[in-house]
Design a protein around this motif. Sequence first.
Motif, PDB file in Angstrom:
ATOM      1  N   THR A 110     -25.019  87.603  70.658  1.00  0.00           N
ATOM      2  CA  THR A 110     -23.745  88.309  70.819  1.00  0.00           C
ATOM      3  C   THR A 110     -23.640  88.900  72.226  1.00  0.00           C
ATOM      4  O   THR A 110     -22.603  88.782  72.892  1.00  0.00           O
ATOM      5  CB  THR A 110     -23.621  89.429  69.763  1.00  0.00           C
ATOM      6  N   ALA A 111     -24.725  89.545  72.677  1.00  0.00           N
ATOM      7  CA  ALA A 111     -24.734  90.114  74.026  1.00  0.00           C
ATOM      8  C   ALA A 111     -24.567  89.023  75.071  1.00  0.00           C
ATOM      9  O   ALA A 111     -23.852  89.205  76.072  1.00  0.00           O
ATOM     10  CB  ALA A 111     -26.029  90.880  74.260  1.00  0.00           C
ATOM     11  N   PHE A 112     -25.206  87.881  74.855  1.00  0.00           N
ATOM     12  CA  PHE A 112     -25.074  86.765  75.796  1.00  0.00           C
ATOM     13  C   PHE A 112     -23.605  86.354  75.942  1.00  0.00           C
ATOM     14  O   PHE A 112     -23.107  86.151  77.057  1.00  0.00           O
ATOM     15  CB  PHE A 112     -25.908  85.578  75.321  1.00  0.00           C
ATOM     16  N   GLY A 113     -22.906  86.252  74.813  1.00  0.00           N
ATOM     17  CA  GLY A 113     -21.497  85.890  74.868  1.00  0.00           C
ATOM     18  C   GLY A 113     -20.663  86.926  75.603  1.00  0.00           C
ATOM     19  O   GLY A 113     -19.737  86.583  76.353  1.00  0.00           O
ATOM     20  N   ILE A 114     -20.996  88.217  75.418  1.00  0.00           N
ATOM     21  CA  ILE A 114     -20.283  89.294  76.111  1.00  0.00           C
ATOM     22  C   ILE A 114     -20.525  89.215  77.616  1.00  0.00           C
ATOM     23  O   ILE A 114     -19.609  89.385  78.426  1.00  0.00           O
ATOM     24  CB  ILE A 114     -20.717  90.661  75.555  1.00  0.00           C
ATOM     25  N   TYR A 115     -21.777  88.958  78.013  1.00  0.00           N
ATOM     26  CA  TYR A 115     -22.090  88.851  79.439  1.00  0.00           C
ATOM     27  C   TYR A 115     -21.312  87.712  80.086  1.00  0.00           C
ATOM     28  O   TYR A 115     -20.803  87.848  81.203  1.00  0.00           O
ATOM     29  CB  TYR A 115     -23.587  88.584  79.641  1.00  0.00           C
ATOM     30  N   MET A 116     -21.240  86.574  79.393  1.00  0.00           N
ATOM     31  CA  MET A 116     -20.517  85.429  79.963  1.00  0.00           C
ATOM     32  C   MET A 116     -19.034  85.749  80.129  1.00  0.00           C
ATOM     33  O   MET A 116     -18.365  85.203  81.011  1.00  0.00           O
ATOM     34  CB  MET A 116     -20.699  84.196  79.075  1.00  0.00           C
ATOM     35  N   GLY A 117     -18.529  86.671  79.307  1.00  0.00           N
ATOM     36  CA  GLY A 117     -17.136  87.071  79.413  1.00  0.00           C
ATOM     37  C   GLY A 117     -16.816  87.776  80.720  1.00  0.00           C
ATOM     38  O   GLY A 117     -15.644  87.841  81.131  1.00  0.00           O
ATOM     39  N   PHE A 118     -17.831  88.311  81.410  1.00  0.00           N
ATOM     40  CA  PHE A 118     -17.611  88.951  82.708  1.00  0.00           C
ATOM     41  C   PHE A 118     -17.110  87.937  83.726  1.00  0.00           C
ATOM     42  O   PHE A 118     -16.287  88.249  84.589  1.00  0.00           O
ATOM     43  CB  PHE A 118     -18.917  89.596  83.185  1.00  0.00           C
ATOM     44  N   TRP A 119     -17.635  86.707  83.639  1.00  0.00           N
ATOM     45  CA  TRP A 119     -17.236  85.645  84.557  1.00  0.00           C
ATOM     46  C   TRP A 119     -16.098  84.785  84.007  1.00  0.00           C
ATOM     47  O   TRP A 119     -15.275  84.275  84.758  1.00  0.00           O
ATOM     48  CB  TRP A 119     -18.427  84.735  84.868  1.00  0.00           C
ATOM     49  N   PHE A 120     -16.096  84.597  82.678  1.00  0.00           N
ATOM     50  CA  PHE A 120     -15.123  83.694  82.056  1.00  0.00           C
ATOM     51  C   PHE A 120     -14.390  84.423  80.929  1.00  0.00           C
ATOM     52  O   PHE A 120     -14.601  84.138  79.748  1.00  0.00           O
ATOM     53  CB  PHE A 120     -15.827  82.449  81.511  1.00  0.00           C
ATOM     54  N   PRO A 121     -13.539  85.373  81.276  1.00  0.00           N
ATOM     55  CA  PRO A 121     -12.892  86.201  80.251  1.00  0.00           C
ATOM     56  C   PRO A 121     -11.951  85.427  79.328  1.00  0.00           C
ATOM     57  O   PRO A 121     -11.640  85.902  78.233  1.00  0.00           O
ATOM     58  CB  PRO A 121     -12.118  87.234  81.086  1.00  0.00           C
ATOM     59  N   ASP A 122     -11.527  84.246  79.730  1.00  0.00           N
ATOM     60  CA  ASP A 122     -10.571  83.491  78.923  1.00  0.00           C
ATOM     61  C   ASP A 122     -11.239  82.515  77.949  1.00  0.00           C
ATOM     62  O   ASP A 122     -10.552  81.861  77.158  1.00  0.00           O
ATOM     63  CB  ASP A 122      -9.612  82.712  79.837  1.00  0.00           C
ATOM     64  N   VAL A 123     -12.566  82.408  78.025  1.00  0.00           N
ATOM     65  CA  VAL A 123     -13.290  81.503  77.125  1.00  0.00           C
ATOM     66  C   VAL A 123     -13.773  82.293  75.918  1.00  0.00           C
ATOM     67  O   VAL A 123     -14.354  83.366  76.068  1.00  0.00           O
ATOM     68  CB  VAL A 123     -14.482  80.849  77.850  1.00  0.00           C
ATOM     69  N   ASP A 124     -13.542  81.782  74.719  1.00  0.00           N
ATOM     70  CA  ASP A 124     -13.987  82.466  73.505  1.00  0.00           C
ATOM     71  C   ASP A 124     -15.499  82.645  73.522  1.00  0.00           C
ATOM     72  O   ASP A 124     -16.251  81.732  73.889  1.00  0.00           O
ATOM     73  CB  ASP A 124     -13.585  81.667  72.263  1.00  0.00           C
ATOM     74  N   ARG A 125     -15.939  83.833  73.075  1.00  0.00           N
ATOM     75  CA  ARG A 125     -17.364  84.172  73.104  1.00  0.00           C
ATOM     76  C   ARG A 125     -18.216  83.189  72.303  1.00  0.00           C
ATOM     77  O   ARG A 125     -19.339  82.850  72.699  1.00  0.00           O
ATOM     78  CB  ARG A 125     -17.535  85.592  72.542  1.00  0.00           C
ATOM     79  N   TRP A 126     -17.721  82.714  71.172  1.00  0.00           N
ATOM     80  CA  TRP A 126     -18.527  81.868  70.296  1.00  0.00           C
ATOM     81  C   TRP A 126     -18.909  80.542  70.957  1.00  0.00           C
ATOM     82  O   TRP A 126     -19.925  79.926  70.594  1.00  0.00           O
ATOM     83  CB  TRP A 126     -17.805  81.615  68.977  1.00  0.00           C
ATOM     84  N   VAL A 127     -18.121  80.105  71.927  1.00  0.00           N
ATOM     85  CA  VAL A 127     -18.424  78.842  72.616  1.00  0.00           C
ATOM     86  C   VAL A 127     -19.748  78.955  73.367  1.00  0.00           C
ATOM     87  O   VAL A 127     -20.609  78.062  73.295  1.00  0.00           O
ATOM     88  CB  VAL A 127     -17.284  78.482  73.587  1.00  0.00           C
ATOM     89  N   TRP A 128     -19.925  80.069  74.089  1.00  0.00           N
ATOM     90  CA  TRP A 128     -21.175  80.284  74.828  1.00  0.00           C
ATOM     91  C   TRP A 128     -22.352  80.441  73.876  1.00  0.00           C
ATOM     92  O   TRP A 128     -23.459  79.967  74.169  1.00  0.00           O
ATOM     93  CB  TRP A 128     -21.056  81.517  75.718  1.00  0.00           C
ATOM     94  N   ILE A 129     -22.112  81.109  72.761  1.00  0.00           N
ATOM     95  CA  ILE A 129     -23.189  81.337  71.794  1.00  0.00           C
ATOM     96  C   ILE A 129     -23.676  80.014  71.204  1.00  0.00           C
ATOM     97  O   ILE A 129     -24.885  79.779  71.078  1.00  0.00           O
ATOM     98  CB  ILE A 129     -22.704  82.304  70.699  1.00  0.00           C
TER      99      ILE A 129
END
Length: 483
Positions: A110-129
């Motif tokens: 979950t934290a990983f997805g939140i961190y990626m949102g700093f760079w890619f705020p328009d990408v859904d978090r679950w995709v990175w997870i």
Amino acid sequence: MQTQNPAALSRGLNVRHIRFMALGSAIGTGLFYGSASAIRAAGPAVLIAYMVAGAAVFMVMRSLGEMAVRHPVSGSFGQYAGRYLGPFAGFATGWTYVFEMAIVALADVTAFGIYMGFWFPDVDRWVWIAAVILFLTAVNLLSVKVFGELEFWFSLVKVVAIIAMIAGGAALIVFGFSSGDGQAGAHQLVEHGGLVPNGFGGLLAAFSVVVFAFGGVETIGVTAGEAADPKRAIPGAVNTVPVRILLFYVLTLGVLMSLFPWNQVGAQGSPFVQIFDGLGIPGAAHVLNAVVITAALSAINSDIFGAGRILFGLAQQGHAPAAFGRVSRRGVPWMTVVVMTGVLGLGVVLNAVIPEDVFTVIASIATFATVFVWGMILASHVAMKREIRRYALAPSEFPSPLWPAASVAAIGFLALVVVLLGCFEETRVALVVGAAWIGLLGAAYALWVRGDGRNRPALRDETAQMPVVGPRGTVSVQDSVRA
């Protein structure tokens, strides 16, 4: 996939791997993301909470280290609980650690997805997870040496980054750096409501998050079965890792709160990234975001490893399906890795359905599981020390210090944390889920394990050569009493 004898785990981890694996488990989401919750609850007094909890963690680690040197086996503390506290204790401890690692891994992804949102705020978090789960599953299916090397480099990146951040922050303080929020300095720790701005209650509220942050250090015990030289590797890791973790947490957060007002730390993203972004230092926030992403990868990697090796140990004892005891040609218990991947798939669903609330719920449940496992480690150690005295066994090669006072104090602290989980509404769910989990384990043990007459593998004592408790709770002492 070809398999080999279940006993053939590959011993591919050296001292360097094991030390950094423990750091990888404990210096991760709890520090880089969860510390924001602790800071908001206690203010600068969070440093006191980390020191108190750190002392308890050290005693848990020394107790585990003494047992791991005496019994260097895979899935160590689950087997120690079975050996010294009875078969159900071993069953409950092993499965609760698997539960802990699964829940912690959910928090980490979950934290990983939140961190990626700093760079890619328009990408859904679950995709990175979903992507990171697939990548780390592949890593854990390779040989344990490959896993150890990757974990070493992951952990090294964040350790170097933390040291650089402490040094850079100290330099900013010494040279009187100023921003829109005032001049950096230790005075920031007391200028916004004092050292304990939210009172004693705020300090107590921080303990659940702090214990969650330290969860995972017990992974050192899990590595005993795959350490090339357990009697050298385990003491070296136990003695150094807790001290380093404590220094990293206390020094790092102390510096950060001296640079930036603690009461401006928000709930979104890593406080490390927030603070350096707020200070206006060009590029610093992006560098730190890369570091916290690496830290999350490291923590998830260790979570998968730890849960898998405990499941392997449970299978050897007959406390889990035999499939979990099978290993690949590379000496990896592949089925356990596959199961953890399936569990982490739940993280994809949760982050798609309840992205705002998922971390707090997961962290509080993980705290309960962590406290339970640590409590069983301490209780197993107490029982072992009593047995050594009762049977006049050979003394331990790596004895825990300040026995028994320090162990009793650590057990008391863990009991306090459990009480505190029930005192605050946002963490009370942990006790409900925890009680349901223990009840489920009791039912599972009664239905599938108790009364099973199959022989259990013996847990050999490297010092006293005493085997494990038998399937019906009997103890057979062989060559263990001094002449």
